[in-house]
Design an enzyme around this catalytic site. Structure first.
Site, PDB file in Angstrom:
ATOM      1  N   ASN A  75     -12.920  -6.541  -6.518  1.00  8.53           N
ATOM      2  CA  ASN A  75     -11.763  -7.057  -7.261  1.00  8.53           C
ATOM      3  C   ASN A  75     -10.987  -8.126  -6.501  1.00  8.53           C
ATOM      4  OD1 ASN A  75     -11.505  -4.359  -5.965  1.00  8.53           O
ATOM      5  ND2 ASN A  75      -9.325  -4.792  -6.108  1.00  8.53           N
ATOM      6  N   CYS A 135       3.390  -5.822   0.165  1.00 13.79           N
ATOM      7  CA  CYS A 135       4.547  -5.406   0.940  1.00 13.79           C
ATOM      8  C   CYS A 135       4.832  -3.947   0.619  1.00 13.79           C
ATOM      9  CB  CYS A 135       5.736  -6.261   0.547  1.00 13.79           C
ATOM     10  SG  CYS A 135       6.953  -6.339   1.831  1.00 13.79           S
TER      11      CYS A 135
END
Ligand code: PLP
Length: 398
Positions: A155, A329
């Protein structure tokens, strides 16, 4: 088909818009044809027929038997079911699973969960282009191996794995072979028979179908426990009232995707290669991640040195461009992608990755617009980077 005409949407690996034809096909199943396929009156029998007809369409697309198609809530459930279901059903036979270091977290986190339950997992490495070596898979097989799970295509970097060779090895050793085909289904040809696949996961929202509906193909005779317990739906193997509209949507979307695959694949490969060579020539210190040719038609993944992927996304969004990066993050610390680390990228390059995944709505004009914008974005961010000092090579392109 872009969600907003002003946007240049290049994040089709994350999700795709549902085709208008698919939405139209789904609509009646929310109101006048809403019957529960398990009930006995006529609108319910009608629903049952619709589910079975969708099953046939999907089976045809994969070269499978309709009875081998099981509806799930998407790729994550299919992957969980394949790994947990086969591992638990074969526990007496063995406790060893082989997978790769670059699988989606739906596979990797499930494998880690199984490790906590006492299974042993071998995570085979990949080469710098993201390819699994079938020889390494074969060498990892023991008499306790109960499952091999290798994705059809990655992916993040788009690399297409040698699943036919892996399937054949698994078959020769009598070991079930699962492939996560979530990124591949509807985009490249798949045949469960030719590729010796025992279990295959797919998800409708990656090929212009709705979110929250997927399939697990399970070859006849495979020992697998259910993941969800409850009613007797899906021949007692997957409990829960069927997502009728979703099933219709998945089948309609897959049917269209398979019929248009060759032409659309060629178009996307052209746009992809234009984007790759355009970025490489306009922005110094970039490199392509993933295999140059064995890659999904719409996947571009570049590392742009001296730049944080997330800063790049923010500036690109300012130009109406939706893209993605390999760093995420999480809880305040920037974790580089496990895929980019597995192909051997140093942290700095893994943090500066940009993924652009093309799809049906993208045109050459859009690709050229992105190529116009990216050099400026890279130059602006590099100007702020303490690590970067321009070289002669940069001066030529400014
Ligand atoms: N596997 C792969 C390779 C994926 O790319 C994804 C989604 O991004 C999944 C599994 C999970 O699929 P879903 O979003 O349908 O749960």
């Amino acid at each position: 088909m872009t969600p907003d005409r002003k946007l240049i949407y290049m994040d089709h690996a994350a999700t795709t818009p549902t085709r208008p034809e698919v939405v139209e096909a789904m609509l009646p199943y929310f109101h006048e044809r809403f019957g529960n396929p398990s009930s006995l009156y006529s609108i319910a029998r009608e629903s049952k027929k619709v589910v079975e007809s969708a099953r046939e369409t999907i089976a045809r697309a994969l070269g499978a038997d309709p009875m081998e198609i099981f509806f799930t809530s998407g790729g994550t459930e299919s992957d969980n079911w394949a790994l947990k279901g086969v591992a638990l059903a074969n526990r007496k036979k063995g406790d060893h699973i082989i997978t790769s270091a670059i699988e989606h977290h739906a596979v990797l986190h499930t494998a880690e969960y199984l490790e906590k339950q006492g299974f042993r997992v071998t995570y085979v490495p990949v080469d710098p282009s993201g390819l699994v070596d079938p020889g390494v898979i074969e060498d990892s097989i023991t008499d306790k191996t109960v499952l091999i799970s290798i994705m059809t295509a990655n992916n993040e970097i788009g690399t297409i794995e040698p699943i036919r060779e892996i399937g054949s090895i698994a078959n020769n050793h009598g070991i079930p072979f699962h492939t996560d085909a979530v990124q591949a289904a509807g985009h490249i040809p798949l045949s469960v028979k030719d590729d010796d696949i025992t279990l295959l996961s797919l998800s409708a929202h990656k090929f212009y179908g709705p979110k929250g509906i997927g399939v697990l193909y399970i070859k006849k005779g495979t020992r697998i426990d259910p993941l969800l317990h409850g009613g007797g739906q899906e021949r007692n193997r997957r409990a829960g009232t069927e997502n009728l509209a979703g099933i219709v949507g998945l089948a309609t979307a897959l049917d269209i995707a398979v019929r248009t695959m060759n032409e659309e694949g060629d178009r996307l490969r052209n746009l992809r290669d234009r984007l790759i060579s355009g970025i490489e020539s306009a922005v110094p210190h970039t490199r392509l991640n993933g295999h140059p040719t064995k890659r999904l038609p719409g996947n571009v993944n570049m590392s742009v040195e001296f730049i944080e992927g997330e800063s790049m996304l923010l500036l690109l969004e300012g130009h109406g461009i939706c893209a993605s990066t390999g760093s995420a993050c999480t809880s305040g610390s920037l974790e580089p992608s496990h895929v980019l680390m597995a192909i051997g990228l140093p942290h700095e390059l893994a943090h500066g990755s940009l993924r652009l995944t093309l799809g049906e709505a993208n045109t050459q004009e859009e690709v050229d617009k992105v190529l116009e914008v990216i050099p400026g974005v890279a130059a602006k961010l590099r100007a702020m980077s303490p690590l970067y000092s321009p070289t002669e090579k940069d001066c030529h392109v400014q």
